[in-house]
Motif scaffolding. Sequence first.
Motif, PDB file in Angstrom:
ATOM      1  N   GLY A  66       0.838  -1.210   0.000  1.00 50.80           N
ATOM      2  CA  GLY A  66       0.000   0.000   0.000  1.00 50.80           C
ATOM      3  C   GLY A  66       0.859   1.241   0.000  1.00 50.80           C
ATOM      4  O   GLY A  66       2.073   1.154   0.110  1.00 50.80           O
ATOM      5  N   PRO A  67       0.234   2.417  -0.131  1.00 52.89           N
ATOM      6  CA  PRO A  67       1.013   3.650  -0.136  1.00 52.89           C
ATOM      7  C   PRO A  67       1.603   3.946   1.252  1.00 52.89           C
ATOM      8  O   PRO A  67       0.993   3.620   2.270  1.00 52.89           O
ATOM      9  CB  PRO A  67      -0.020   4.714  -0.514  1.00 52.89           C
ATOM     10  N   GLY A  68       2.767   4.536   1.261  1.00 44.45           N
ATOM     11  CA  GLY A  68       3.415   4.894   2.523  1.00 44.45           C
ATOM     12  C   GLY A  68       2.753   6.109   3.156  1.00 44.45           C
ATOM     13  O   GLY A  68       2.637   6.204   4.371  1.00 44.45           O
ATOM     14  N   LEU A  69       2.329   7.058   2.315  1.00 42.09           N
ATOM     15  CA  LEU A  69       1.641   8.242   2.825  1.00 42.09           C
ATOM     16  C   LEU A  69       0.164   7.929   2.897  1.00 42.09           C
ATOM     17  O   LEU A  69      -0.461   7.620   1.881  1.00 42.09           O
ATOM     18  CB  LEU A  69       1.837   9.426   1.869  1.00 42.09           C
ATOM     19  N   ARG A  70      -0.398   7.996   4.093  1.00 42.30           N
ATOM     20  CA  ARG A  70      -1.817   7.660   4.261  1.00 42.30           C
ATOM     21  C   ARG A  70      -2.541   8.766   4.988  1.00 42.30           C
ATOM     22  O   ARG A  70      -1.959   9.491   5.794  1.00 42.30           O
ATOM     23  CB  ARG A  70      -1.939   6.375   5.070  1.00 42.30           C
ATOM     24  N   GLU A  71      -3.825   8.863   4.705  1.00 43.10           N
ATOM     25  CA  GLU A  71      -4.647   9.830   5.415  1.00 43.10           C
ATOM     26  C   GLU A  71      -4.759   9.390   6.872  1.00 43.10           C
ATOM     27  O   GLU A  71      -4.961   8.208   7.153  1.00 43.10           O
ATOM     28  CB  GLU A  71      -6.033   9.862   4.763  1.00 43.10           C
ATOM     29  N   VAL A  72      -4.620  10.319   7.799  1.00 43.22           N
ATOM     30  CA  VAL A  72      -4.754   9.980   9.211  1.00 43.22           C
ATOM     31  C   VAL A  72      -5.817  10.879   9.851  1.00 43.22           C
ATOM     32  O   VAL A  72      -6.149  11.937   9.323  1.00 43.22           O
ATOM     33  CB  VAL A  72      -3.412  10.159   9.984  1.00 43.22           C
TER      34      VAL A  72
END
Length: 455
Positions: A66-72
């Motif tokens: 999955g992407p490393g940058l995720r919505e938090v």
Amino acid sequence: MRGLPSVDRVLQQVASELPHWLVVQVIRREIQTLRAALQNGRQLDAEQLWEMLLAAVRGRLESLLGPGLREVINATGVVLHTNLGRAPLPAAACKAMAETAGYVNLELDLADGERSSRLNHVRELLCLLTGAEAALVVNNNAAAVLLVLSVLAAGKEVIVSRGQLVEIGGSFRLPDIMRAGGAQLVEVGTTNHTRPSDYEMAIGADTALLLRVHPSNFTITGYTGEVDLATLVGIGRRHGIPVMEDLGSGLMVDFPGADLTLPAAIAAGAAIVTASGDKMLGGPQAGLLLGRAELIEPLAKSPLFRAMRLDKTRLAALEATLRLYLEPETAWREIPALSMLARPPAELAKQARSLARRLKRHLDVPVTVCASRAPVGGGSLPGLELPTSLVALTVATAGQAQALVDALRVGNPPVLARARGEQVLFDIRTVISSQHTPLVAACRAALEVAQCDVS
Ligand SMILES: *Cc1c(COP(=O)(O)O)cnc(C)c1O
């Protein structure tokens, strides 16, 4: 070293939908990491090596899926959280980024087919909104300061008050930037007190700039004094030396308790003002340079400027954010960094009660709501604390509270909260109502993982 497993042996143990070559690469790299640990004297038996290697490889493969940058979900209440990407972008900016991802008239004047500057649109908006004669935009504020020092002050002296030799998180330290820009730092005054005469006495034939730096992330209290911008501008005028104000936060509209806005700094006579795009301005990462044309224009001719320029999507996001400021009411409503700051305590309390009700319905731990005060963060408005509402989950021990915070952070979606004693606290200021449902689900899952019980 002989205890290190072979690539083949690990391959047989891990199942992955990723391409074979990638899995092999990952295993090789993890074996290499373990080899380095052994060479550094780490004592591990074959069994431990095998377990560690498998866990490391599986973890890596999982993260590659999955992407490393995720919505938090930011439940810290810190509106401008540098680790969480500072300002959340306004909807108009997100739309503009998506719409300009393909071919755009970045450096083309559509009217006559001639080449144009990529900065034309934001430049005009910045000048209109702040009253500056000229404007320029670079990658971030650190770049903006470095550009000014390199072009206008290399080999010369820049006078700064000792109380303003700041370090902003992530290695922006004023003395280091000075050195990188080739300028000679001349410190005046003391940590807590600097007077107009301190500047006057330090001015000499080699002085290129008088620089004021906003103490963005700290306050000095007690017996203190700095020279205000207007006074410093007066000193600069008498000696024919420009005054630069590194504002940091980039506040465009008045906010109670905050100090200088961009238009106010220009009105006070600063020859150059620099600021970040993603702090209180509420836009994308960028460095704004505003001021007198004869100082700003040479900056655009520097090769450094070329190396610091913004791409089309960020320029589009910045332009869309600036447009919202044409109507201050729109800015307060549509720019999340501003609207979160402006949320009235009563509305925060109402939202907190609503979230608490939903948590109570789904969780077996006590849920309470309490009033609190919290800072804004992200190198903006230091010392300013705003009233807010917290939702608290109470578990049996402080250890469990911390375990719950950790489980929330690695959950899906990741939730950033904080532990205080036996409580896990969610500050409602930075949580929007559409996040309540995923937040409740994340809490249920995290309570399961952290195996918390009730005192
Ligand atoms: C935040 C800040 C900077 C650094 O800005 P970036 O956009 O993070 O590069 C520099 N100076 C001041 C006063 C700041 O507050």
